[in-house]
Scaffold this motif. Structure first.
Motif, PDB file in Angstrom:
ATOM      1  N   HIS A 163     -29.239   6.358  11.219  1.00  0.00           N
ATOM      2  CA  HIS A 163     -28.097   7.202  10.876  1.00  0.00           C
ATOM      3  C   HIS A 163     -26.875   6.734  11.652  1.00  0.00           C
ATOM      4  O   HIS A 163     -26.982   6.315  12.795  1.00  0.00           O
ATOM      5  CB  HIS A 163     -28.388   8.658  11.232  1.00  0.00           C
ATOM      6  CG  HIS A 163     -29.557   9.229  10.490  1.00  0.00           C
ATOM      7  ND1 HIS A 163     -30.839   9.096  10.939  1.00  0.00           N
ATOM      8  CD2 HIS A 163     -29.618   9.894   9.328  1.00  0.00           C
ATOM      9  CE1 HIS A 163     -31.651   9.677  10.072  1.00  0.00           C
ATOM     10  NE2 HIS A 163     -30.932  10.170   9.086  1.00  0.00           N
ATOM     11  N   SER A 164     -25.742   6.795  11.000  1.00  0.00           N
ATOM     12  CA  SER A 164     -24.457   6.509  11.636  1.00  0.00           C
ATOM     13  C   SER A 164     -23.537   7.669  11.329  1.00  0.00           C
ATOM     14  O   SER A 164     -23.895   8.579  10.584  1.00  0.00           O
ATOM     15  CB  SER A 164     -23.869   5.207  11.103  1.00  0.00           C
ATOM     16  OG  SER A 164     -24.655   4.109  11.500  1.00  0.00           O
TER      17      SER A 164
ATOM     18  N   ILE B 107      -6.910   9.343  11.863  1.00  0.00           N
ATOM     19  CA  ILE B 107      -7.377   7.998  11.517  1.00  0.00           C
ATOM     20  C   ILE B 107      -8.888   8.035  11.256  1.00  0.00           C
ATOM     21  O   ILE B 107      -9.653   8.474  12.113  1.00  0.00           O
ATOM     22  CB  ILE B 107      -7.056   7.004  12.652  1.00  0.00           C
ATOM     23  CG1 ILE B 107      -5.542   6.971  12.890  1.00  0.00           C
ATOM     24  CG2 ILE B 107      -7.602   5.614  12.315  1.00  0.00           C
ATOM     25  CD1 ILE B 107      -5.125   6.211  14.131  1.00  0.00           C
ATOM     26  N   PRO B 108      -9.338   7.561  10.083  1.00  0.00           N
ATOM     27  CA  PRO B 108     -10.772   7.524   9.785  1.00  0.00           C
ATOM     28  C   PRO B 108     -11.489   6.557  10.739  1.00  0.00           C
ATOM     29  O   PRO B 108     -10.984   5.477  11.032  1.00  0.00           O
ATOM     30  CB  PRO B 108     -10.844   7.007   8.350  1.00  0.00           C
ATOM     31  CG  PRO B 108      -9.481   7.200   7.791  1.00  0.00           C
ATOM     32  CD  PRO B 108      -8.532   7.123   8.947  1.00  0.00           C
ATOM     33  N   GLN B 109     -12.660   6.972  11.193  1.00  0.00           N
ATOM     34  CA  GLN B 109     -13.462   6.174  12.124  1.00  0.00           C
ATOM     35  C   GLN B 109     -14.897   6.100  11.617  1.00  0.00           C
ATOM     36  O   GLN B 109     -15.331   6.930  10.820  1.00  0.00           O
ATOM     37  CB  GLN B 109     -13.465   6.825  13.518  1.00  0.00           C
ATOM     38  CG  GLN B 109     -12.105   7.039  14.121  1.00  0.00           C
ATOM     39  CD  GLN B 109     -11.464   5.741  14.583  1.00  0.00           C
ATOM     40  OE1 GLN B 109     -12.137   4.773  14.896  1.00  0.00           O
ATOM     41  NE2 GLN B 109     -10.136   5.732  14.608  1.00  0.00           N
ATOM     42  N   ALA B 110     -15.634   5.096  12.093  1.00  0.00           N
ATOM     43  CA  ALA B 110     -17.055   4.961  11.783  1.00  0.00           C
ATOM     44  C   ALA B 110     -17.758   4.411  13.015  1.00  0.00           C
ATOM     45  O   ALA B 110     -17.215   3.566  13.724  1.00  0.00           O
ATOM     46  CB  ALA B 110     -17.262   4.030  10.599  1.00  0.00           C
ATOM     47  N   SER B 111     -18.959   4.902  13.268  1.00  0.00           N
ATOM     48  CA  SER B 111     -19.714   4.412  14.418  1.00  0.00           C
ATOM     49  C   SER B 111     -20.229   3.005  14.141  1.00  0.00           C
ATOM     50  O   SER B 111     -20.456   2.626  12.995  1.00  0.00           O
ATOM     51  CB  SER B 111     -20.877   5.353  14.742  1.00  0.00           C
ATOM     52  OG  SER B 111     -21.756   5.458  13.650  1.00  0.00           O
ATOM     53  N   VAL B 112     -20.396   2.239  15.196  1.00  0.00           N
ATOM     54  CA  VAL B 112     -20.917   0.878  15.065  1.00  0.00           C
ATOM     55  C   VAL B 112     -22.340   0.780  15.609  1.00  0.00           C
ATOM     56  O   VAL B 112     -22.868  -0.312  15.736  1.00  0.00           O
ATOM     57  CB  VAL B 112     -20.002  -0.159  15.770  1.00  0.00           C
ATOM     58  CG1 VAL B 112     -18.639  -0.210  15.105  1.00  0.00           C
ATOM     59  CG2 VAL B 112     -19.873   0.137  17.241  1.00  0.00           C
TER      60      VAL B 112
ATOM     61  N   PRO C   4     -31.005  -0.681   8.696  1.00  0.00           N
ATOM     62  CA  PRO C   4     -30.824  -1.438   9.932  1.00  0.00           C
ATOM     63  C   PRO C   4     -29.808  -2.571   9.751  1.00  0.00           C
ATOM     64  O   PRO C   4     -29.872  -3.311   8.775  1.00  0.00           O
ATOM     65  CB  PRO C   4     -32.217  -1.976  10.237  1.00  0.00           C
ATOM     66  CG  PRO C   4     -33.134  -0.994   9.587  1.00  0.00           C
ATOM     67  CD  PRO C   4     -32.411  -0.552   8.326  1.00  0.00           C
ATOM     68  N   GLY C   5     -28.839  -2.647  10.651  1.00  0.00           N
ATOM     69  CA  GLY C   5     -27.818  -3.686  10.605  1.00  0.00           C
ATOM     70  C   GLY C   5     -26.632  -3.369   9.706  1.00  0.00           C
ATOM     71  O   GLY C   5     -25.676  -4.121   9.651  1.00  0.00           O
ATOM     72  N   GLU C   6     -26.681  -2.259   9.006  1.00  0.00           N
ATOM     73  CA  GLU C   6     -25.616  -1.875   8.091  1.00  0.00           C
ATOM     74  C   GLU C   6     -24.643  -0.925   8.796  1.00  0.00           C
ATOM     75  O   GLU C   6     -25.050  -0.069   9.553  1.00  0.00           O
ATOM     76  CB  GLU C   6     -26.231  -1.170   6.876  1.00  0.00           C
ATOM     77  CG  GLU C   6     -25.240  -0.697   5.847  1.00  0.00           C
ATOM     78  CD  GLU C   6     -25.929   0.025   4.709  1.00  0.00           C
ATOM     79  OE1 GLU C   6     -25.952  -0.529   3.587  1.00  0.00           O
ATOM     80  OE2 GLU C   6     -26.458   1.126   4.926  1.00  0.00           O
ATOM     81  N   LEU C   7     -23.345  -1.092   8.524  1.00  0.00           N
ATOM     82  CA  LEU C   7     -22.341  -0.205   9.098  1.00  0.00           C
ATOM     83  C   LEU C   7     -21.812   0.721   8.005  1.00  0.00           C
ATOM     84  O   LEU C   7     -21.660   0.301   6.846  1.00  0.00           O
ATOM     85  CB  LEU C   7     -21.170  -1.025   9.658  1.00  0.00           C
ATOM     86  CG  LEU C   7     -21.488  -1.940  10.825  1.00  0.00           C
ATOM     87  CD1 LEU C   7     -20.258  -2.768  11.174  1.00  0.00           C
ATOM     88  CD2 LEU C   7     -21.956  -1.144  12.018  1.00  0.00           C
ATOM     89  N   PRO C   8     -21.503   1.964   8.356  1.00  0.00           N
ATOM     90  CA  PRO C   8     -20.927   2.866   7.357  1.00  0.00           C
ATOM     91  C   PRO C   8     -19.466   2.517   7.099  1.00  0.00           C
ATOM     92  O   PRO C   8     -18.814   1.886   7.930  1.00  0.00           O
ATOM     93  CB  PRO C   8     -21.045   4.239   8.022  1.00  0.00           C
ATOM     94  CG  PRO C   8     -20.973   3.949   9.477  1.00  0.00           C
ATOM     95  CD  PRO C   8     -21.669   2.609   9.653  1.00  0.00           C
ATOM     96  N   LYS C   9     -18.963   2.929   5.971  1.00  0.00           N
ATOM     97  CA  LYS C   9     -17.550   2.726   5.662  1.00  0.00           C
ATOM     98  C   LYS C   9     -16.760   3.926   6.175  1.00  0.00           C
ATOM     99  O   LYS C   9     -17.141   5.057   5.952  1.00  0.00           O
ATOM    100  CB  LYS C   9     -17.368   2.559   4.168  1.00  0.00           C
ATOM    101  CG  LYS C   9     -18.092   1.328   3.643  1.00  0.00           C
ATOM    102  CD  LYS C   9     -17.672   0.980   2.260  1.00  0.00           C
ATOM    103  CE  LYS C   9     -18.395  -0.176   1.640  1.00  0.00           C
ATOM    104  NZ  LYS C   9     -19.165  -1.059   2.414  1.00  0.00           N
ATOM    105  N   ALA C  10     -15.666   3.660   6.890  1.00  0.00           N
ATOM    106  CA  ALA C  10     -14.851   4.735   7.458  1.00  0.00           C
ATOM    107  C   ALA C  10     -14.082   5.456   6.379  1.00  0.00           C
ATOM    108  O   ALA C  10     -13.784   4.963   5.354  1.00  0.00           O
ATOM    109  CB  ALA C  10     -13.894   4.169   8.492  1.00  0.00           C
TER     110      ALA C  10
END
Length: 59
Positions: free
Chosen positions: A8-9, A18-23, A53-59
């Motif tokens: 989960h992210s 400002i939109p943010q996303a966890s890394v 795994p290894g995928e980042l969410p879009k902000a």
């Protein structure tokens, strides 16, 4: 018996709008805790996003 790992992210909007996303990836209890902390810091629209795994969410 196979164990399925779920990552989960988080995505959120900071106090400046400002939109943010966890890394990083979290397990569900840790993601819930982080979401609570973000909301306590004044961030809005905090959402937990299931990722691979290894995928980042879009902000």
């Amino acid at each position: 018996m196979a164990i399925t790992m779920t990552c989960h992210s988080l995505t959120w909007t900071d106090r400046d709008g400002i939109p943010q996303a966890s890394v990083v990836s979290y397990d569900r209890p840790s993601a819930d805790h982080r979401k609570t902390r973000l909301e306590g810091e004044g961030c809005t629209n905090a959402q937990i996003v299931e990722t691979k795994p290894g995928e980042l969410p879009k902000a």
